[in-house]
Scaffold this motif. Structure first.
Motif, PDB file in Angstrom:
ATOM      1  N   ARG A  26       0.852  -1.196   0.000  1.00 18.09           N
ATOM      2  CA  ARG A  26       0.000   0.000   0.000  1.00 18.09           C
ATOM      3  C   ARG A  26       0.884   1.241   0.000  1.00 18.09           C
ATOM      4  O   ARG A  26       1.296   1.726   1.045  1.00 18.09           O
ATOM      5  CB  ARG A  26      -0.919  -0.018   1.211  1.00 18.09           C
ATOM      6  N   ILE A  27       1.155   1.743  -1.198  1.00 16.91           N
ATOM      7  CA  ILE A  27       2.034   2.897  -1.376  1.00 16.91           C
ATOM      8  C   ILE A  27       1.172   4.115  -1.712  1.00 16.91           C
ATOM      9  O   ILE A  27       0.327   4.054  -2.602  1.00 16.91           O
ATOM     10  CB  ILE A  27       3.046   2.644  -2.513  1.00 16.91           C
ATOM     11  N   GLY A  28       1.378   5.205  -0.989  1.00 20.19           N
ATOM     12  CA  GLY A  28       0.614   6.428  -1.230  1.00 20.19           C
ATOM     13  C   GLY A  28       1.476   7.516  -1.856  1.00 20.19           C
ATOM     14  O   GLY A  28       2.641   7.685  -1.500  1.00 20.19           O
ATOM     15  N   PHE A  29       0.886   8.244  -2.804  1.00 16.07           N
ATOM     16  CA  PHE A  29       1.574   9.335  -3.482  1.00 16.07           C
ATOM     17  C   PHE A  29       0.839  10.631  -3.190  1.00 16.07           C
ATOM     18  O   PHE A  29      -0.377  10.694  -3.346  1.00 16.07           O
ATOM     19  CB  PHE A  29       1.587   9.106  -5.000  1.00 16.07           C
ATOM     20  N   GLN A  30       1.572  11.642  -2.754  1.00 12.58           N
ATOM     21  CA  GLN A  30       0.970  12.942  -2.477  1.00 12.58           C
ATOM     22  C   GLN A  30       1.813  14.030  -3.130  1.00 12.58           C
ATOM     23  O   GLN A  30       3.007  14.153  -2.863  1.00 12.58           O
ATOM     24  CB  GLN A  30       0.886  13.194  -0.975  1.00 12.58           C
ATOM     25  N   TRP A  31       1.168  14.812  -3.997  1.00 13.57           N
ATOM     26  CA  TRP A  31       1.853  15.935  -4.628  1.00 13.57           C
ATOM     27  C   TRP A  31       2.022  17.018  -3.584  1.00 13.57           C
ATOM     28  O   TRP A  31       1.084  17.389  -2.884  1.00 13.57           O
ATOM     29  CB  TRP A  31       1.026  16.436  -5.812  1.00 13.57           C
ATOM     30  N   ILE A  32       3.248  17.548  -3.454  1.00 15.01           N
ATOM     31  CA  ILE A  32       3.520  18.564  -2.446  1.00 15.01           C
ATOM     32  C   ILE A  32       3.613  19.948  -3.063  1.00 15.01           C
ATOM     33  O   ILE A  32       2.950  20.876  -2.610  1.00 15.01           O
ATOM     34  CB  ILE A  32       4.823  18.237  -1.680  1.00 15.01           C
ATOM     35  N   ALA A  33       4.455  20.102  -4.078  1.00 15.80           N
ATOM     36  CA  ALA A  33       4.681  21.437  -4.639  1.00 15.80           C
ATOM     37  C   ALA A  33       5.271  21.340  -6.039  1.00 15.80           C
ATOM     38  O   ALA A  33       5.678  20.282  -6.486  1.00 15.80           O
ATOM     39  CB  ALA A  33       5.635  22.225  -3.749  1.00 15.80           C
ATOM     40  N   THR A  34       5.307  22.488  -6.700  1.00 16.82           N
ATOM     41  CA  THR A  34       5.992  22.620  -7.982  1.00 16.82           C
ATOM     42  C   THR A  34       7.086  23.662  -7.811  1.00 16.82           C
ATOM     43  O   THR A  34       6.846  24.745  -7.286  1.00 16.82           O
ATOM     44  CB  THR A  34       5.017  23.064  -9.091  1.00 16.82           C
ATOM     45  N   ALA A  35       8.286  23.316  -8.240  1.00 21.38           N
ATOM     46  CA  ALA A  35       9.421  24.230  -8.138  1.00 21.38           C
ATOM     47  C   ALA A  35       9.807  24.708  -9.530  1.00 21.38           C
ATOM     48  O   ALA A  35       9.787  23.928 -10.485  1.00 21.38           O
ATOM     49  CB  ALA A  35      10.601  23.522  -7.481  1.00 21.38           C
ATOM     50  N   TYR A  36      10.152  25.984  -9.639  1.00 24.96           N
ATOM     51  CA  TYR A  36      10.543  26.561 -10.925  1.00 24.96           C
ATOM     52  C   TYR A  36      11.980  27.050 -10.843  1.00 24.96           C
ATOM     53  O   TYR A  36      12.360  27.740  -9.906  1.00 24.96           O
ATOM     54  CB  TYR A  36       9.618  27.727 -11.291  1.00 24.96           C
ATOM     55  N   ASN A  37      12.788  26.680 -11.833  1.00 27.02           N
ATOM     56  CA  ASN A  37      14.165  27.130 -11.917  1.00 27.02           C
ATOM     57  C   ASN A  37      14.235  28.237 -12.972  1.00 27.02           C
ATOM     58  O   ASN A  37      14.144  27.957 -14.167  1.00 27.02           O
ATOM     59  CB  ASN A  37      15.081  25.970 -12.302  1.00 27.02           C
TER      60      ASN A  37
END
Length: 87
Positions: A26-37
């Motif tokens: 049971r693996i969970g994926f959670q989007w945290i943020a988007t980073a821009y370079n």
């Protein structure tokens, strides 16, 4: 026999690999943020991947797509399993 097309073949990224540390499926994926370079003009998505036993890592991908995060997790988990077997 029906010819197999690219779309009908099962793909490995659809199902996450079990946790290499505890074996939990049971693996969970959670989007945290988007980073821009601003120098390279690229964006990266940051994902938290965690099993139910709280073993987890942060994954950085090129897209905000869950498929990309699953691919990255599967690659990382398989590398960890290979290193453990070599010891």
């Amino acid at each position: 026999m029906k010819p197999t097309t690219r779309e009908t073949r099962p793909r490995k990224w659809r199902k996450p690999t079990p946790c290499p540390i505890c074996g939990c499926t049971r693996i969970g994926f959670q989007w945290i943020a988007t980073a821009y370079n601003p120098i390279l003009h690229t964006t990266r998505a940051i994902w938290r991947v965690q099993c139910r036993h709280r073993q987890g890592i942060l994954i950085i991908t090129r897209h905000n797509d869950l498929k990309e995060a699953i691919r990255a997790w599967n690659t990382r988990a398989n590398k960890h399993k290979r290193k453990a077997k070599e010891r």
